[in-house]
Design a protein around this motif. Structure first.
Motif, PDB file in Angstrom:
ATOM      1  N   PHE A   1       0.176  21.536  47.543  1.00  0.00           N
ATOM      2  CA  PHE A   1       1.582  21.133  46.598  1.00  0.00           C
ATOM      3  C   PHE A   1       0.603  20.321  45.985  1.00  0.00           C
ATOM      4  O   PHE A   1      -0.512  19.676  45.842  1.00  0.00           O
ATOM      5  N   ASN A   2       0.106  20.544  44.659  1.00  0.00           N
ATOM      6  CA  ASN A   2       0.170  20.547  43.693  1.00  0.00           C
ATOM      7  C   ASN A   2       1.010  19.252  42.395  1.00  0.00           C
ATOM      8  O   ASN A   2       1.642  19.839  42.152  1.00  0.00           O
ATOM      9  N   THR A   3       1.012  18.117  42.151  1.00  0.00           N
ATOM     10  CA  THR A   3       1.440  17.693  41.223  1.00  0.00           C
ATOM     11  C   THR A   3       0.956  16.425  40.247  1.00  0.00           C
ATOM     12  O   THR A   3       0.296  15.899  41.105  1.00  0.00           O
ATOM     13  N   GLU A   4       1.378  15.952  39.300  1.00  0.00           N
ATOM     14  CA  GLU A   4       0.192  14.774  38.122  1.00  0.00           C
ATOM     15  C   GLU A   4       1.801  14.456  37.461  1.00  0.00           C
ATOM     16  O   GLU A   4       2.905  14.806  37.130  1.00  0.00           O
ATOM     17  N   GLN A   5       1.723  13.024  37.156  1.00  0.00           N
ATOM     18  CA  GLN A   5       1.977  12.460  36.575  1.00  0.00           C
ATOM     19  C   GLN A   5       1.250  11.246  35.524  1.00  0.00           C
ATOM     20  O   GLN A   5       0.415  11.128  35.928  1.00  0.00           O
ATOM     21  N   GLU A   6       1.555  11.258  34.165  1.00  0.00           N
ATOM     22  CA  GLU A   6       0.770  10.401  33.067  1.00  0.00           C
ATOM     23  C   GLU A   6       1.757   9.549  34.038  1.00  0.00           C
ATOM     24  O   GLU A   6       2.948   8.567  34.172  1.00  0.00           O
ATOM     25  N   LEU A   7       0.651   8.381  34.081  1.00  0.00           N
ATOM     26  CA  LEU A   7       1.273   6.450  33.707  1.00  0.00           C
ATOM     27  C   LEU A   7       1.312   5.494  32.865  1.00  0.00           C
ATOM     28  O   LEU A   7      -0.482   5.880  32.070  1.00  0.00           O
ATOM     29  N   ARG A   8       1.450   5.469  31.810  1.00  0.00           N
ATOM     30  CA  ARG A   8       1.354   4.637  30.056  1.00  0.00           C
ATOM     31  C   ARG A   8       2.246   3.886  29.879  1.00  0.00           C
ATOM     32  O   ARG A   8       4.080   3.726  30.402  1.00  0.00           O
ATOM     33  N   ARG A   9       1.853   3.219  29.137  1.00  0.00           N
ATOM     34  CA  ARG A   9       3.293   1.916  28.868  1.00  0.00           C
ATOM     35  C   ARG A   9       4.242   2.459  28.040  1.00  0.00           C
ATOM     36  O   ARG A   9       3.992   3.788  27.663  1.00  0.00           O
ATOM     37  N   GLY A  10       5.482   2.434  28.182  1.00  0.00           N
ATOM     38  CA  GLY A  10       6.330   2.326  27.034  1.00  0.00           C
ATOM     39  C   GLY A  10       7.014   3.906  27.663  1.00  0.00           C
ATOM     40  O   GLY A  10       7.304   5.074  27.071  1.00  0.00           O
ATOM     41  N   ALA A  11       6.420   4.662  28.830  1.00  0.00           N
ATOM     42  CA  ALA A  11       6.983   6.244  29.110  1.00  0.00           C
ATOM     43  C   ALA A  11       8.512   6.300  29.930  1.00  0.00           C
ATOM     44  O   ALA A  11       8.633   7.333  30.528  1.00  0.00           O
ATOM     45  N   ASN A  12       9.334   5.029  30.054  1.00  0.00           N
ATOM     46  CA  ASN A  12      10.625   4.702  29.902  1.00  0.00           C
ATOM     47  C   ASN A  12      11.169   6.813  29.800  1.00  0.00           C
ATOM     48  O   ASN A  12      11.861   6.689  29.093  1.00  0.00           O
TER      49      ASN A  12
ATOM     50  N   ALA B   1      -4.338   5.504  26.985  1.00  0.00           N
ATOM     51  CA  ALA B   1      -3.688   3.468  27.085  1.00  0.00           C
ATOM     52  C   ALA B   1      -3.254   3.793  28.177  1.00  0.00           C
ATOM     53  O   ALA B   1      -2.694   2.620  28.827  1.00  0.00           O
ATOM     54  N   GLY B   2      -3.987   4.191  29.466  1.00  0.00           N
ATOM     55  CA  GLY B   2      -2.728   4.754  30.945  1.00  0.00           C
ATOM     56  C   GLY B   2      -3.915   5.494  31.971  1.00  0.00           C
ATOM     57  O   GLY B   2      -4.859   5.519  32.054  1.00  0.00           O
ATOM     58  N   TYR B   3      -2.798   5.694  32.713  1.00  0.00           N
ATOM     59  CA  TYR B   3      -3.403   7.135  34.170  1.00  0.00           C
ATOM     60  C   TYR B   3      -2.848   8.491  34.463  1.00  0.00           C
ATOM     61  O   TYR B   3      -1.645   8.168  33.256  1.00  0.00           O
ATOM     62  N   LEU B   4      -3.734   9.368  34.249  1.00  0.00           N
ATOM     63  CA  LEU B   4      -3.184  10.478  35.099  1.00  0.00           C
ATOM     64  C   LEU B   4      -3.444  10.407  36.218  1.00  0.00           C
ATOM     65  O   LEU B   4      -4.492  10.170  37.237  1.00  0.00           O
ATOM     66  N   MET B   5      -2.438  10.304  37.301  1.00  0.00           N
ATOM     67  CA  MET B   5      -2.331  10.247  38.610  1.00  0.00           C
ATOM     68  C   MET B   5      -1.676  11.604  38.831  1.00  0.00           C
ATOM     69  O   MET B   5      -0.848  12.052  39.175  1.00  0.00           O
ATOM     70  N   THR B   6      -2.461  12.395  39.951  1.00  0.00           N
ATOM     71  CA  THR B   6      -2.863  13.597  40.543  1.00  0.00           C
ATOM     72  C   THR B   6      -2.854  13.301  41.747  1.00  0.00           C
ATOM     73  O   THR B   6      -3.360  12.814  43.061  1.00  0.00           O
ATOM     74  N   VAL B   7      -1.225  14.466  42.871  1.00  0.00           N
ATOM     75  CA  VAL B   7      -1.534  14.765  44.632  1.00  0.00           C
ATOM     76  C   VAL B   7      -1.943  15.800  44.262  1.00  0.00           C
ATOM     77  O   VAL B   7      -0.501  16.214  44.417  1.00  0.00           O
ATOM     78  N   ASN B   8      -2.311  16.047  45.577  1.00  0.00           N
ATOM     79  CA  ASN B   8      -2.709  17.515  45.836  1.00  0.00           C
ATOM     80  C   ASN B   8      -2.777  17.775  47.562  1.00  0.00           C
ATOM     81  O   ASN B   8      -3.612  16.694  47.619  1.00  0.00           O
ATOM     82  N   TYR B   9      -2.096  18.402  47.770  1.00  0.00           N
ATOM     83  CA  TYR B   9      -2.064  18.378  49.614  1.00  0.00           C
ATOM     84  C   TYR B   9      -1.721  19.306  50.023  1.00  0.00           C
ATOM     85  O   TYR B   9      -0.849  20.291  49.281  1.00  0.00           O
ATOM     86  N   GLU B  10      -2.058  19.911  51.060  1.00  0.00           N
ATOM     87  CA  GLU B  10      -1.827  20.943  52.202  1.00  0.00           C
ATOM     88  C   GLU B  10      -0.838  20.982  53.126  1.00  0.00           C
ATOM     89  O   GLU B  10      -1.602  19.203  54.298  1.00  0.00           O
ATOM     90  N   VAL B  11       0.289  21.250  52.968  1.00  0.00           N
ATOM     91  CA  VAL B  11       1.309  20.977  54.645  1.00  0.00           C
ATOM     92  C   VAL B  11       1.021  22.095  55.643  1.00  0.00           C
ATOM     93  O   VAL B  11       1.061  23.494  55.492  1.00  0.00           O
ATOM     94  N   ARG B  12       0.383  22.322  57.177  1.00  0.00           N
ATOM     95  CA  ARG B  12       0.434  23.250  57.296  1.00  0.00           C
ATOM     96  C   ARG B  12       1.115  23.225  58.912  1.00  0.00           C
ATOM     97  O   ARG B  12       1.218  22.537  59.757  1.00  0.00           O
TER      98      ARG B  12
END
Length: 124
Positions: free
Chosen positions: A113-124, A89-100
């Motif tokens: 670096f790779n990280t993800e976060q679920e965005l959903r209703r009532g995720a407080n 009922a929400g989204y999965l947001m993934t951020v995958n990047y490289e720093v040189r």
């Protein structure tokens, strides 16, 4: 009776100083990369606590994310590094990047670096 002095020679001191200098210089390159990663994590966690985030389009979510990064002076994350996919009922947001960052001559410090976060209703 002869007394022997103990201690470090000048050459030994210079070698220790050089090794410490290399570690300090490397730390000066690596610490900002991790600082930026934690800014990305905070931006994602802040988005997950945003009310009605699941009612926004992926473009609006991405815009809110980059506004938060702009405040934190995070400049290595580009729109191509961000993926937003529907999940339940929400989204999965993934951020995958490289720093040189250049270190010495042809040596670079690379951080992936790779990280993800679920965005959903009532995720407080």
């Amino acid at each position: 009776m002869k007394r022997n002095q103990g201690g470090m020679t000048l050459i030994g001191f210079i070698i220790v100083l050089a090794v410490a200098g290399v570690f300090i210089y490397t730390g000066m390159k690596v610490i900002p990369m991790y600082s930026e990663y934690y800014a990305v994590r905070q931006a994602l966690e802040g988005l997950s606590k945003e009310p009605e985030i699941v009612n926004k389009s992926p473009a609006e979510i991405q815009d809110l994310f980059f506004r938060r990064l702009y405040i934190s002076y995070a400049e290595n994350v580009k729109p191509a590094n961000v993926k937003i996919a529907r999940k339940d009922a929400g989204y999965l947001m993934t951020v995958n990047y490289e720093v040189r960052k250049p270190l010495i001559a042809n040596l670079d410090v690379v951080g992936k670096f790779n990280t993800e976060q679920e965005l959903r209703r009532g995720a407080n």
